[in-house]
Design a protein around this motif. Structure first.
Motif, PDB file in Angstrom:
ATOM      1  N   ALA A 222     -70.817 -15.813   8.320  1.00 50.38           N
ATOM      2  CA  ALA A 222     -71.165 -16.102   6.803  1.00 50.38           C
ATOM      3  C   ALA A 222     -70.033 -15.635   5.924  1.00 50.38           C
ATOM      4  CB  ALA A 222     -72.497 -15.116   6.361  1.00 50.38           C
TER       5      ALA A 222
ATOM      6  N   VAL B  51     -70.957 -13.827   3.089  1.00 51.26           N
ATOM      7  CA  VAL B  51     -71.221 -12.648   2.430  1.00 51.26           C
ATOM      8  C   VAL B  51     -72.866 -12.409   3.310  1.00 51.26           C
ATOM      9  CG1 VAL B  51     -72.416 -11.387   0.668  1.00 51.26           C
ATOM     10  CG2 VAL B  51     -70.472 -13.134   0.330  1.00 51.26           C
ATOM     11  N   SER B  52     -72.932 -11.024   4.021  1.00 55.55           N
ATOM     12  CA  SER B  52     -74.121 -10.632   4.561  1.00 55.55           C
ATOM     13  C   SER B  52     -74.535  -9.623   3.451  1.00 55.55           C
ATOM     14  CB  SER B  52     -73.922  -9.745   5.605  1.00 55.55           C
ATOM     15  OG  SER B  52     -73.337 -10.621   6.626  1.00 55.55           O
TER      16      SER B  52
ATOM     17  N   GLN C 178     -79.626 -18.028  -3.751  1.00 59.33           N
ATOM     18  CA  GLN C 178     -78.304 -18.046  -4.096  1.00 59.33           C
ATOM     19  C   GLN C 178     -77.668 -19.193  -4.035  1.00 59.33           C
ATOM     20  OE1 GLN C 178     -76.288 -14.853  -5.227  1.00 59.33           O
ATOM     21  NE2 GLN C 178     -78.292 -14.768  -5.791  1.00 59.33           N
TER      22      GLN C 178
ATOM     23  N   ILE D  92     -74.451 -17.791   3.135  1.00 58.82           N
ATOM     24  CA  ILE D  92     -75.152 -16.329   3.049  1.00 58.82           C
ATOM     25  C   ILE D  92     -75.961 -16.056   4.029  1.00 58.82           C
ATOM     26  CG2 ILE D  92     -76.843 -16.820   1.423  1.00 58.82           C
ATOM     27  CD1 ILE D  92     -76.304 -14.605  -0.219  1.00 58.82           C
TER      28      ILE D  92
ATOM     29  N   LYS E  18     -80.938 -18.751   6.631  1.00 58.24           N
ATOM     30  CA  LYS E  18     -80.335 -17.813   6.016  1.00 58.24           C
ATOM     31  C   LYS E  18     -81.050 -16.270   6.089  1.00 58.24           C
ATOM     32  CE  LYS E  18     -79.872 -20.575   1.893  1.00 58.24           C
ATOM     33  NZ  LYS E  18     -79.893 -20.859   0.385  1.00 58.24           N
TER      34      LYS E  18
ATOM     35  N   GLY F 169     -70.927 -11.102   8.111  1.00 55.98           N
ATOM     36  CA  GLY F 169     -70.221 -11.601   7.144  1.00 55.98           C
ATOM     37  C   GLY F 169     -68.992 -11.050   6.656  1.00 55.98           C
TER      38      GLY F 169
ATOM     39  N   TYR G 288     -73.438 -13.819  -5.919  1.00 55.80           N
ATOM     40  CA  TYR G 288     -72.501 -13.795  -4.475  1.00 55.80           C
ATOM     41  C   TYR G 288     -71.777 -14.784  -4.655  1.00 55.80           C
ATOM     42  CZ  TYR G 288     -75.480  -9.655  -3.433  1.00 55.80           C
ATOM     43  OH  TYR G 288     -76.045  -8.362  -3.327  1.00 55.80           O
ATOM     44  N   GLU G 289     -71.871 -15.836  -5.206  1.00 56.53           N
ATOM     45  CA  GLU G 289     -70.864 -16.882  -5.269  1.00 56.53           C
ATOM     46  C   GLU G 289     -69.742 -16.307  -6.237  1.00 56.53           C
ATOM     47  OE1 GLU G 289     -70.146 -21.619  -6.405  1.00 56.53           O
ATOM     48  OE2 GLU G 289     -72.053 -20.541  -7.072  1.00 56.53           O
TER      49      GLU G 289
ATOM     50  N   TYR H 183     -67.992 -13.638  -4.385  1.00 53.37           N
ATOM     51  CA  TYR H 183     -67.149 -14.105  -3.299  1.00 53.37           C
ATOM     52  C   TYR H 183     -65.811 -14.800  -3.680  1.00 53.37           C
ATOM     53  CZ  TYR H 183     -65.721 -16.267   0.962  1.00 53.37           C
ATOM     54  OH  TYR H 183     -65.020 -16.492   2.174  1.00 53.37           O
TER      55      TYR H 183
END
Length: 336
Positions: free
Chosen positions: A2, A4-5, A27, A32, A59, A84, A101-102, A105
């Motif tokens: 992933a 992001v975790s 999200q 993710i 997810k 992640g 988180y987009e 990241y």
């Protein structure tokens, strides 16, 4: 793997968990991983988690902790499970913006950052805070690290490159009711090479009445303060960046020292009023528990920090004169 975790510890979160998880499963970042840890809840938290997993199996990962380990221990289970590239942390009584988180990241990849921070909104005070300004972004040096550490901030508003937690492994203290992550943020700032920011309010803190941090007795709180002071030194003092950031680290230790002393003296401060001329009276008529904790606080301060109040410009700038005077009086009493 992933991108992001996101790790979510949950304990008796019936009233808030659905809102929290709803903000995560929707999200805008597609790659993710949401890891939710049930910290031996006694309500239907586990059932809520299973329903979410059933609906968003691509997810959501869920872990059923059989023993209550506190938020630090629950997060540690999440760190061990995370795959992640970056790690984010969310508390189960809070929620986040759908694009959090987009944005974090993308900024992390654009600048090759180890940490990216965002803004924080506290509902109870209607205040928004951005702890990481443009003046401290980019490649970190001693000056930037001192500003970041002295400025405080929150783990939950950030994402961290996973290697910061794993190479070498660093985990949170378990079964701690408050201040369990104090040293972790300092450690991360010392370890990181580059930090970025997203200047938007993306994390929403909900001040829930009756939450764990609001129901803490004297002993539990003071154990947390002593533990946090020890942990800052034990986790961070060996790092090569420690000396360059010592002014701000000593300031953070002084803040904890002041919190602990003032909690022991609370009744006398309330009785006499917060004025310098009454400081001697604050230390009179204390019970054995209060005296023992003052001695312990002083011992940790001397063993690990021994900061000089009048020569530390951050302490002088940020702490109230009466708090510095109270700390000096505590030192004077216990030096003999």
């Amino acid at each position: 793997m992933a991108k992001v975790s996101v790790i979510v510890p949950a304990y008796n979160s019936h009233d808030t968990l659905a809102t929290c998880l709803g903000s995560l499963v929707h999200q805008t970042l597609q790659d993710i991983e949401i890891i939710v840890i049930n910290d031996a809840s006694t309500d239907d938290t586990w059932e809520i988690m299973k329903r979410c997993k059933g609906q968003f199996s691509d997810k959501v990962r869920i872990i059923d902790g059989k023993v209550n380990r506190g938020s630090g221990g629950a997060r540690n289970q999440g760190f061990d499970a995370a795959t992640g590239e970056y790690i984010g942390l969310v508390d189960s009584d809070d929620y986040v913006a759908p694009n959090m988180y987009e944005l974090l990241y993308n900024q992390a990849k654009e600048g090759d950052y180890d940490i990216v921070d965002s803004g924080y909104y506290k509902e109870s005070t209607d205040k928004a805070i951005l702890s990481t300004g443009d003046n401290v972004t980019g490649t970190l040096d001693d000056e930037k690290r001192n500003i970041l550490i002295a400025g405080g901030g929150y783990l939950v508003t950030k994402i961290f490159r996973r290697e910061l937690f794993n190479c070498p492994p660093i985990r949170m203290r378990e079964n701690v009711r408050c201040l369990e992550d104090t040293e972790i943020l300092i450690y991360m700032i010392l370890r990181a090479k580059k930090i970025g920011n997203v200047k938007e309010i993306l994390y929403k803190y909900c001040d829930i009445k009756g939450s764990a941090t609001k129901q803490i007795d004297l002993k539990v709180y003071l154990d947390s303060v002593v533990g946090a002071m020890k942990a800052i030194y034990e986790r961070c003092a060996h790092l090569s960046e420690y000396e360059g950031a010592k002014e701000s680290i000593d300031y953070m230790a002084a803040v904890l020292y002041s919190y602990g002393i003032n909690r022991c003296l609370f009744e006398n401060i309330r009785k006499y009023g917060a004025k310098k001329e009454y400081i001697d009276k604050y230390f009179l008529g204390l019970n054995d528990t209060q005296k023992e904790y003052l001695k312990s606080l002083y011992g940790i301060k001397e063993q690990c920090f021994s900061f000089l109040y009048d020569k530390n410009y951050i302490i002088q700038q940020k702490l109230a004169a009466i708090d510095i005077a109270i700390m000096k009086k505590c030192d004077q009493i216990h030096k003999g």
